[in-house]
Design an enzyme around this catalytic site. Sequence first.
Site, PDB file in Angstrom:
ATOM      1  N   PRO A  10       0.784  -1.202   0.081  1.00 34.81           N
ATOM      2  CA  PRO A  10       0.007  -0.130  -0.046  1.00 34.81           C
ATOM      3  C   PRO A  10       0.866   1.283  -0.162  1.00 34.81           C
ATOM      4  O   PRO A  10       1.838   1.318   0.687  1.00 34.81           O
ATOM      5  CB  PRO A  10      -0.683  -0.061   1.581  1.00 34.81           C
ATOM      6  CG  PRO A  10      -0.002  -1.137   2.093  1.00 34.81           C
ATOM      7  CD  PRO A  10       0.500  -2.015   1.088  1.00 34.81           C
ATOM      8  N   ALA A  82       3.343  -0.847   4.617  1.00 31.99           N
ATOM      9  CA  ALA A  82       2.701  -0.890   6.060  1.00 31.99           C
ATOM     10  C   ALA A  82       2.256  -2.107   6.481  1.00 31.99           C
ATOM     11  O   ALA A  82       2.281  -2.632   7.576  1.00 31.99           O
ATOM     12  CB  ALA A  82       1.584   0.248   6.078  1.00 31.99           C
ATOM     13  N   HIS A  85       4.147  -4.430   8.925  1.00 37.01           N
ATOM     14  CA  HIS A  85       4.245  -4.327  10.355  1.00 37.01           C
ATOM     15  C   HIS A  85       2.889  -4.773  11.040  1.00 37.01           C
ATOM     16  O   HIS A  85       2.707  -4.884  12.145  1.00 37.01           O
ATOM     17  CB  HIS A  85       4.481  -2.727  10.638  1.00 37.01           C
ATOM     18  CG  HIS A  85       5.530  -2.232   9.963  1.00 37.01           C
ATOM     19  ND1 HIS A  85       6.930  -2.652  10.072  1.00 37.01           N
ATOM     20  CD2 HIS A  85       5.535  -1.344   9.024  1.00 37.01           C
ATOM     21  CE1 HIS A  85       7.499  -1.988   9.031  1.00 37.01           C
ATOM     22  NE2 HIS A  85       6.723  -0.978   8.480  1.00 37.01           N
ATOM     23  N   ASP A  92       1.815 -15.813   7.150  1.00 35.46           N
ATOM     24  CA  ASP A  92       1.196 -16.930   6.863  1.00 35.46           C
ATOM     25  C   ASP A  92       1.379 -17.474   5.376  1.00 35.46           C
ATOM     26  O   ASP A  92       1.619 -18.796   4.971  1.00 35.46           O
ATOM     27  CB  ASP A  92      -0.181 -17.288   7.453  1.00 35.46           C
ATOM     28  CG  ASP A  92      -0.176 -17.291   8.956  1.00 35.46           C
ATOM     29  OD1 ASP A  92      -1.241 -17.129   9.653  1.00 35.46           O
ATOM     30  OD2 ASP A  92       0.910 -17.275   9.461  1.00 35.46           O
ATOM     31  N   VAL A 106      12.492   0.828   1.269  1.00 34.75           N
ATOM     32  CA  VAL A 106      13.203   1.873   0.634  1.00 34.75           C
ATOM     33  C   VAL A 106      13.853   2.541   1.865  1.00 34.75           C
ATOM     34  O   VAL A 106      15.183   2.820   1.556  1.00 34.75           O
ATOM     35  CB  VAL A 106      12.344   2.762  -0.255  1.00 34.75           C
ATOM     36  CG1 VAL A 106      13.054   3.882  -0.517  1.00 34.75           C
ATOM     37  CG2 VAL A 106      11.780   1.883  -1.462  1.00 34.75           C
ATOM     38  N   SER A 107      13.297   2.678   2.977  1.00 31.57           N
ATOM     39  CA  SER A 107      13.855   3.438   3.958  1.00 31.57           C
ATOM     40  C   SER A 107      14.308   2.536   4.970  1.00 31.57           C
ATOM     41  O   SER A 107      14.214   1.441   5.061  1.00 31.57           O
ATOM     42  CB  SER A 107      12.392   4.459   4.865  1.00 31.57           C
ATOM     43  OG  SER A 107      11.681   3.516   5.279  1.00 31.57           O
ATOM     44  N   ARG A 112      13.369   4.717  12.102  1.00 31.32           N
ATOM     45  CA  ARG A 112      12.114   5.377  12.074  1.00 31.32           C
ATOM     46  C   ARG A 112      11.257   5.214  13.329  1.00 31.32           C
ATOM     47  O   ARG A 112      11.730   4.751  14.230  1.00 31.32           O
ATOM     48  CB  ARG A 112      11.255   4.963  10.666  1.00 31.32           C
ATOM     49  CG  ARG A 112      12.374   5.550   9.478  1.00 31.32           C
ATOM     50  CD  ARG A 112      11.536   5.262   8.321  1.00 31.32           C
ATOM     51  NE  ARG A 112      10.330   6.225   8.143  1.00 31.32           N
ATOM     52  CZ  ARG A 112       9.267   5.900   7.281  1.00 31.32           C
ATOM     53  NH1 ARG A 112       9.329   4.827   6.310  1.00 31.32           N
ATOM     54  NH2 ARG A 112       8.323   7.004   7.281  1.00 31.32           N
ATOM     55  N   ARG A 116       7.530   0.509  13.286  1.00 34.01           N
ATOM     56  CA  ARG A 116       8.125   0.093  11.725  1.00 34.01           C
ATOM     57  C   ARG A 116       9.132  -0.753  12.537  1.00 34.01           C
ATOM     58  O   ARG A 116       9.837  -1.584  11.280  1.00 34.01           O
ATOM     59  CB  ARG A 116       8.658   1.112  11.041  1.00 34.01           C
ATOM     60  CG  ARG A 116       7.521   2.369  10.830  1.00 34.01           C
ATOM     61  CD  ARG A 116       7.877   3.077   9.792  1.00 34.01           C
ATOM     62  NE  ARG A 116       7.172   4.599   9.700  1.00 34.01           N
ATOM     63  CZ  ARG A 116       6.348   4.598   8.930  1.00 34.01           C
ATOM     64  NH1 ARG A 116       5.723   3.641   7.880  1.00 34.01           N
ATOM     65  NH2 ARG A 116       5.516   5.556   8.625  1.00 34.01           N
TER      66      ARG A 116
HETATM   67  O1  CA2 Z   1      10.458   2.018   3.462  1.00 31.52           O
HETATM   68  C1  CA2 Z   1       9.831   1.228   2.950  1.00 31.52           C
HETATM   69  O2  CA2 Z   1       9.879   0.962   1.727  1.00 31.52           O
HETATM   70  C2  CA2 Z   1       8.352   0.933   3.548  1.00 31.52           C
HETATM   71  O3  CA2 Z   1       7.913  -0.337   3.030  1.00 31.52           O
HETATM   72  C3  CA2 Z   1       7.422   2.062   2.929  1.00 31.52           C
HETATM   73  C4  CA2 Z   1       6.250   1.801   3.613  1.00 31.52           C
HETATM   74  C5  CA2 Z   1       5.226   3.058   2.988  1.00 31.52           C
HETATM   75  C6  CA2 Z   1       5.029   3.095   1.454  1.00 31.52           C
HETATM   76  C7  CA2 Z   1       5.122   4.418   0.843  1.00 31.52           C
HETATM   77  O4  CA2 Z   1       4.170   5.201   1.502  1.00 31.52           O
HETATM   78  C8  CA2 Z   1       4.038   6.505   1.023  1.00 31.52           C
HETATM   79  C9  CA2 Z   1       3.158   7.243   1.737  1.00 31.52           C
HETATM   80  C10 CA2 Z   1       3.137   8.396   1.420  1.00 31.52           C
HETATM   81  C11 CA2 Z   1       3.777   9.093   0.494  1.00 31.52           C
HETATM   82  C12 CA2 Z   1       4.627   8.396  -0.261  1.00 31.52           C
HETATM   83  C13 CA2 Z   1       4.798   6.850   0.305  1.00 31.52           C
HETATM   84  C14 CA2 Z   1       6.237   2.079   5.051  1.00 31.52           C
HETATM   85  O5  CA2 Z   1       5.071   1.969   5.657  1.00 31.52           O
HETATM   86  C15 CA2 Z   1       7.136   1.171   5.755  1.00 31.52           C
HETATM   87  O6  CA2 Z   1       7.305   1.230   7.027  1.00 31.52           O
HETATM   88  C16 CA2 Z   1       8.529   1.317   4.963  1.00 31.52           C
END
Ligand code: CA2
Length: 154
Positions: A10, A82, A85, A92, A106-107, A112, A116
């Site tokens: 998402p 998301a 987490h 499963d 990516v991050s 953070r 997370r």
């Molecule tokens: O760092 C990552 O790749 C994450 O999977 C990105 C997720 C978020 C996906 C991107 O969400 C956005 C929200 C607003 C603007 C741009 C991207 C975050 O919930 C994870 O904790 C780490």
Amino acid sequence: MTTVFVFNGPNLNLLGVRRPDVYGTTVLADVEALCRDECARHDLELDFRQTNHEGVLVDWVQEAGAAVKAGTALGAVLNAAAYTHTSVALHDAVEGAELPTIEVHVSNVHGRETFRHHSYVSPVAAGIVVGFGVTGYALAIDGLVRLRRPSRSV
Ligand SMILES: O=C(O)[C@]1(O)C[C@H](CCCOc2ccccc2)[C@@H](O)[C@H](O)C1
């Protein structure tokens, strides 16, 4: 030709558009392009997808697991976003599908918010790439090849 699946969860459709301070400026279409280039380096096909729906990711993990068992796929790179987490269902699914999976973020999720820091995917992943920006996708594909084709890795 053997396939590598790359599944994105998402809000990753907003990558590069929102929160560039956290996720950089590369849009998802360009992430797909860098994944396709990395797959070509290993003579692999790419199946790249994004969804905002948890159950769709579960369906895709099951589909990918069946493809690996059928010998048409190597495994998957999974950025569950998301749902990483929160989702026991994804845990499963990866476990049940016996899908060779590289978790990617990516991050640097460990630098953070504390919510997370836990991943339901990590315990059932073959490997994890975190904090390298979108380059992490290419690293994850290379890592999957090295794990699954050790004799052909360069
Ligand atoms: O760092 C990552 O790749 C994450 O999977 C990105 C997720 C978020 C996906 C991107 O969400 C956005 C929200 C607003 C603007 C741009 C991207 C975050 O919930 C994870 O904790 C780490």
